[in-house]
Design a protein around this motif. Structure first.
Motif, mmCIF file in Angstrom:
data_model
loop_
_atom_site.group_PDB
_atom_site.id
_atom_site.type_symbol
_atom_site.label_atom_id
_atom_site.label_comp_id
_atom_site.label_asym_id
_atom_site.label_seq_id
_atom_site.Cartn_x
_atom_site.Cartn_y
_atom_site.Cartn_z
ATOM 1 N N GLY A 1 4.967 9.075 -2.537
ATOM 2 C CA GLY A 1 4.349 7.576 -2.852
ATOM 3 C C GLY A 1 5.333 6.553 -1.674
ATOM 4 O O GLY A 1 4.488 5.680 -1.066
ATOM 5 N N SER B 1 3.328 4.535 1.328
ATOM 6 C CA SER B 1 3.601 3.156 1.417
ATOM 7 C C SER B 1 4.048 2.744 2.686
ATOM 8 O O SER B 1 3.881 1.587 3.294
ATOM 9 N N GLY C 1 -1.307 10.229 0.073
ATOM 10 C CA GLY C 1 -1.970 9.810 -0.818
ATOM 11 C C GLY C 1 -2.598 10.965 -1.596
ATOM 12 O O GLY C 1 -2.749 10.672 -3.031
ATOM 13 N N ASN D 1 -4.598 3.106 -4.054
ATOM 14 C CA ASN D 1 -3.925 4.606 -3.568
ATOM 15 C C ASN D 1 -4.753 5.862 -3.638
ATOM 16 O O ASN D 1 -4.454 6.722 -2.637
ATOM 17 N N VAL E 1 -3.070 -0.181 0.609
ATOM 18 C CA VAL E 1 -2.208 0.783 0.178
ATOM 19 C C VAL E 1 -0.783 -0.059 -0.321
ATOM 20 O O VAL E 1 -0.298 0.224 -1.189
ATOM 21 N N MET F 1 0.768 0.313 -4.015
ATOM 22 C CA MET F 1 2.126 0.852 -4.065
ATOM 23 C C MET F 1 2.877 -0.336 -4.905
ATOM 24 O O MET F 1 3.561 0.168 -5.631
ATOM 25 N N GLU G 1 1.831 0.418 -8.540
ATOM 26 C CA GLU G 1 1.992 1.391 -9.008
ATOM 27 C C GLU G 1 3.388 1.470 -9.539
ATOM 28 O O GLU G 1 3.576 1.631 -10.938
#
Lengths: 479, 402
Positions: free
Chosen positions: A277, A281, A319, A364, A390, A394, A397
């Motif tokens: 991840g 990002s 991703g 994402n 994105v 992120m 997330e």
């Protein structure tokens, strides 16, 4: 195998890939001098008005950060939305967000170097600079999250009058060390790569002041063979040392959550999932920045669609790994038979923060799928928009991980909804102020492309350039 | 578009006539059948014991096939040039995957002896197992196994056939097609491999769960295939094949990858262990408790030292990666460690007190291994050992480590 005389007749033009006709990494067939001119121009010309405007914008955001931090120190952490049950709010979200951004820089500079990906040379300098600035932004949050930055030295193993020692069993302590090591190695690696280019700037200086400053930082570089030999060796060694850091830093960051016993935080896939991840990002941020910089500073031939195409592929790959982790987490949450674990995930997808969860999934997992199409990977507009999505995804997330696991904990009587305050938002926006200010200064005062390395991937850097039938030369082409 | 590639002397790309290479298809078959029969005989009184031994051997060779599939597909995915001359060896290993559908039959039949969750009486008194019943169900378990083998065999055979077809017609479009299919192949592989690791290994202890487990199995299988590729190339060269086609540059890179994946395996293993140890939740720690608070402790230590610490320092040396003896020893060692890893995953579910070496461990290893080698060498005997018309062949032959 190791015979002196080869008995094989191999004579093939290998500097062109037979499948893809591996294109030139740098467009327009520039000479060495053209590269120097193109990269040095933003440092030597009068800065465009846009640069001053953007600097002013960045500085005002930085001012917002200053005000936010001053108010925090004056008033205390009560100015944030952090409160039981969500005792960890935006500060840690922002910290993880910024550390993650940094990872693409190290991936591009170190990992792609070890994998002989020569296209990295056009973007590695900027990506590494981005890493350093992102780490600087990230470090704000551990430093201020208690509201008492004057006690930060407690985080370091410094002998003190209270005989207090850092709690080494806490993953938060590991973070301090991991991120600081990461920042240090990244800085050394970046600076080492800069030395030849700083010497170039020194030699081109028109004022004594510039000459002195660039001269000081280029450490007496003369470009002799001996110096290059040492340089190349040091570069390889540092790449080797920086590569495990790409994995270790965000793994340690993931430990902040995963060592706990909290449903939604404690799961074993966290370390590799966080690393993927983070790279995901960071690459998005590199694209966001490069899309603008290459136009503003007229480097479209150096940072061209080939570079974006490959970064977009890396975004698609990382991703997909992130999507795999989301799916695995969800499946095992059910499979575990642990009702609390599964509740945490149902709550993410269907609870009060479902909007954040689905924002994360959309940004994402869903949106990057456009990068399956070559047209999308080579369209500046699509690249720019997707990279922003994105970045948003992120950030969400980390927000989803932090907030949804906390806001409905084991005791339903204390369940609550989390709302950020004005100062949460101001501090986060302010951190962008620091990032953009540093970046704006960087593009003005430091060569934003590795001049010496880019020259090395030009066709004429190879002695066999003019002979299409080459023995042993990899040529100056792609990969 | 037909492409010009360097012409390779035929004696260098064919399976050598000397040594046992030509005899292995029959010899391996004979040894394999005997090994499997012996395992079957040993399992007469104690089917559970023999089946657990068999599961380890099955997973060991299957993981090599799966590792081969990953190696081949990733080369196409990243359009690698350096690896062309060794890719065919991995293609052959990958093409053995259909064999494992056949070898899965004893496990499918012996499911009751291996997997506790198939016991209806146990499930009846266990709410957790009742909860998992929609997934841990014998019928679905078999159905999923069929799906995995269909996926693996389809990818494996398609890539193997198509790549070999290029030897004959030399079409560059073949490379392009295999490149275009590689993202799909790698996604299917990743998902099926993860679920297979859950089904066949993780569910041995049906209460235990770990989200990283699929990655753990993957990391070990890549270490396995890299060691196998090095050993295959070295021994083929000793018999006179692949002369100057696989050079020290290729070995060096394989060695670097072997180093990298040994570290990656340790990283995944450590992540799994450390997080479970730290959180100390009984439903997770039972896995490590069974391997630490028992006679398995020394095996656990041996695994950490042997699968990571020792090869880490050895493979760090440049010279080791560029000479025959060093590479051979470290590859054999890592293959042994990969077997130990799987043994360590499976066997504590059978022998709770500590490792108990059984004859069936050896016979099943010989049995599955014999058939694996027989099929592998039979495949290798058909056609070239190197993709003769791969468009990037010249790049691979001329490749030098910078």
């Amino acid at each position: 195998m190791a015979e002196a005389q080869s008995t094989l007749e191999v004579s093939e033009p290998v500097d062109l890939d037979p499948i893809e006709r591996r294109p030139d990494l740098i467009e327009g067939n520039p000479s060495f001098h053209d590269i120097t001119e193109a990269v040095a121009r933003p440092l030597e010309w009068k800065a465009p008005l846009g640069w001053y405007l953007f600097l002013a914008f960045s500085l005002s955001l930085l001012g917002l950060l200053g005000v936010s931090l001053a108010w925090l120190i004056w008033e205390g952490t009560g100015i944030w939305g952090n409160n039981v049950p969500v005792a960890w709010g935006w500060p840690i979200v922002n910290f993880v967000f910024w550390v993650g951004i940094g990872h693409a820089g190290t991936l591009i500079s170190a990992v792609l170097f070890l994998f002989r990906q020569r296209w990295r040379t056009s973007i590695n300098r900027t990506a590494e600079a981005m890493t350093l600035f992102a780490v600087a932004c990230a470090l704000i949050f551990p430093a201020i999250h208690t509201g008492r930055p004057w006690l930060d030295y407690w985080m370091f193993p410094v002998p003190n009058q209270m005989s207090l020692w850092p709690q080494f069993r806490s993953p938060l302590m590991w973070d301090i060390f991991a991120v600081n090591i990461y920042g240090t190695v990244s800085l050394i690696f970046w600076y080492l790569g800069l030395i030849p280019d700083l010497a170039t700037m020194r030699d081109r200086s028109t004022t004594v002041l510039k000459q002195r400053i660039y001269g000081l930082f280029s450490l007496g570089w003369r470009g002799s063979h001996r110096q290059w030999l040492h340089y190349e060796r040091a570069y390889l060694l540092l790449a080797g040392l920086a590569t495990p850091l790409v994995l270790s830093v965000h793994s340690v960051v993931s430990f902040d959550f995963a060592t706990s016993q909290l449903p939604g935080w404690h799961t074993t896939i966290f370390p590799p999932y966080f690393v993927a991840g983070a790279i995901f990002s960071g690459l998005a941020m590199v694209i966001t920045l490069m899309v603008i910089c290459r136009v503003v500073f007229k480097m479209e031939h150096i940072v061209n669609m080939l570079h974006f195409d490959r970064m977009a592929k890396l975004i698609l790959a990382t991703g997909t790994i992130v999507g795999y982790a989301y799916a695995t987490e969800f499946f095992v949450a059910w499979y575990s038979g642990n009702i609390y674990e599964f509740f945490a995930f149902k709550n993410r997808a269907l609870g009060p923060f479902a909007w954040a969860y689905w924002t994360m999934i959309t940004c994402n997992v869903v949106i990057p799928q456009v990068f399956w199409f070559k047209k999308a990977r080579r369209s500046i507009a699509v690249l720019f928009v997707v990279s922003i999505f994105v970045n948003i995804g992120m950030w969400f997330e980390r927000f989803v991980i932090v907030v949804t696991s906390l806001h409905r904990d084991f005791m339903p009587s204390s369940w609550d909804y989390f709302t950020p305050t004005f100062w949460d938002i101001a501090t986060f926006l302010g951190s962008f102020g620091l990032f953009f200010t540093l970046f704006t200064l960087f593009v003005r005062f430091v060569p934003m492309v590795a001049i010496a390395e880019v020259k090395g991937v030009l066709p004429q850097a190879h002695v066999h350039h003019h002979n299409p039938i080459v023995h042993g030369s990899q040529g100056g082409r792609g990969q | 578009m037909e492409i010009q590639t360097p012409s390779l002397p035929s004696d260098r790309v064919a399976l050598p006539n000397q040594g046992i290479w030509r005899r292995l298809p029959t010899l391996g078959m004979a040894i394999g059948v005997v090994g499997l029969l012996l395992t079957g005989l040993l399992g007469k009184g104690h089917p559970a014991d023999a089946l657990h031994s068999y599961l380890v051997a099955f997973l060991f060779f299957l993981s090599l096939g799966l590792g081969g599939l990953f190696f081949v597909v990733i080369q196409f995915l990243v359009r690698a040039g350096w690896s062309v001359t060794i890719r065919r060896l991995a293609e052959h290993v990958m093409a053995t995957l259909p064999l494992f559908a056949l070898l899965f039959i004893p496990i499918a039949l012996g499911i009751h002896e291996i997997y506790h969750w198939t016991h209806a009486d146990a499930v009846a008194h266990d709410p957790i197992l009742q909860h998992k019943a929609p997934y841990l169900d014998a019928g679905l378990f078999h159905l999923r196994a069929i799906v995995y083998f269909v996926i693996w065999s389809a990818i494996g055979l398609y890539y193997w056939r198509t790549s070999r077809r290029q030897d004959e017609i030399g079409e560059a479009s073949i490379t392009r097609r295999l490149q275009n299919l590689s993202p799909l192949a790698i996604i299917l592989y990743g998902l099926s491999q993860t679920l297979a690791a859950f089904d066949w290994l993780m569910s041995l202890d049906p209460h235990w769960f770990s989200t990283i487990f699929g990655v753990y199995f993957f990391a070990g299988s890549v270490v396995g295939i890299l060691a196998v590729l090095i050993l295959l190339a070295l021994s083929l060269q000793r018999a006179g094949a692949l002369h100057e086609l696989v050079t020290w540059e290729h070995y060096h890179d394989l060695g670097k990858l072997l180093f990298g994946f040994t570290v990656f395996w340790a990283y995944i293993a450590f992540s799994q262990f450390m997080l479970i140890w730290y959180a100390n939740i009984p439903e997770e720690t039972e896995f490590f408790a069974a391997r630490w608070n028992t006679g398995w402790k020394s095996t656990s230590i041996a695994l950490a030292l042997g699968h990571f610490v020792l090869p880490f320092f050895v493979l760090l040396l440049r010279d080791v990666k560029r000479q025959r003896l060093g590479l051979m020893v470290v590859s054999i060692w890592l293959l042994a460690m990969h077997y130990l890893d799987l043994y360590w995953l499976v066997m504590p579910n059978l022998h709770h007190d500590g490792p108990a070496l059984a004859l069936a461990d050896v016979t099943s290893l010989i049995g599955v291994g014999g058939l694996f080698l027989a099929v592998l060498t039979r495949l290798m005997a058909k056609g070239a050992l190197v993709p003769m018309k791969d468009p990037r062949l010249a790049e691979s032959l001329l490749f030098e480590n910078a």
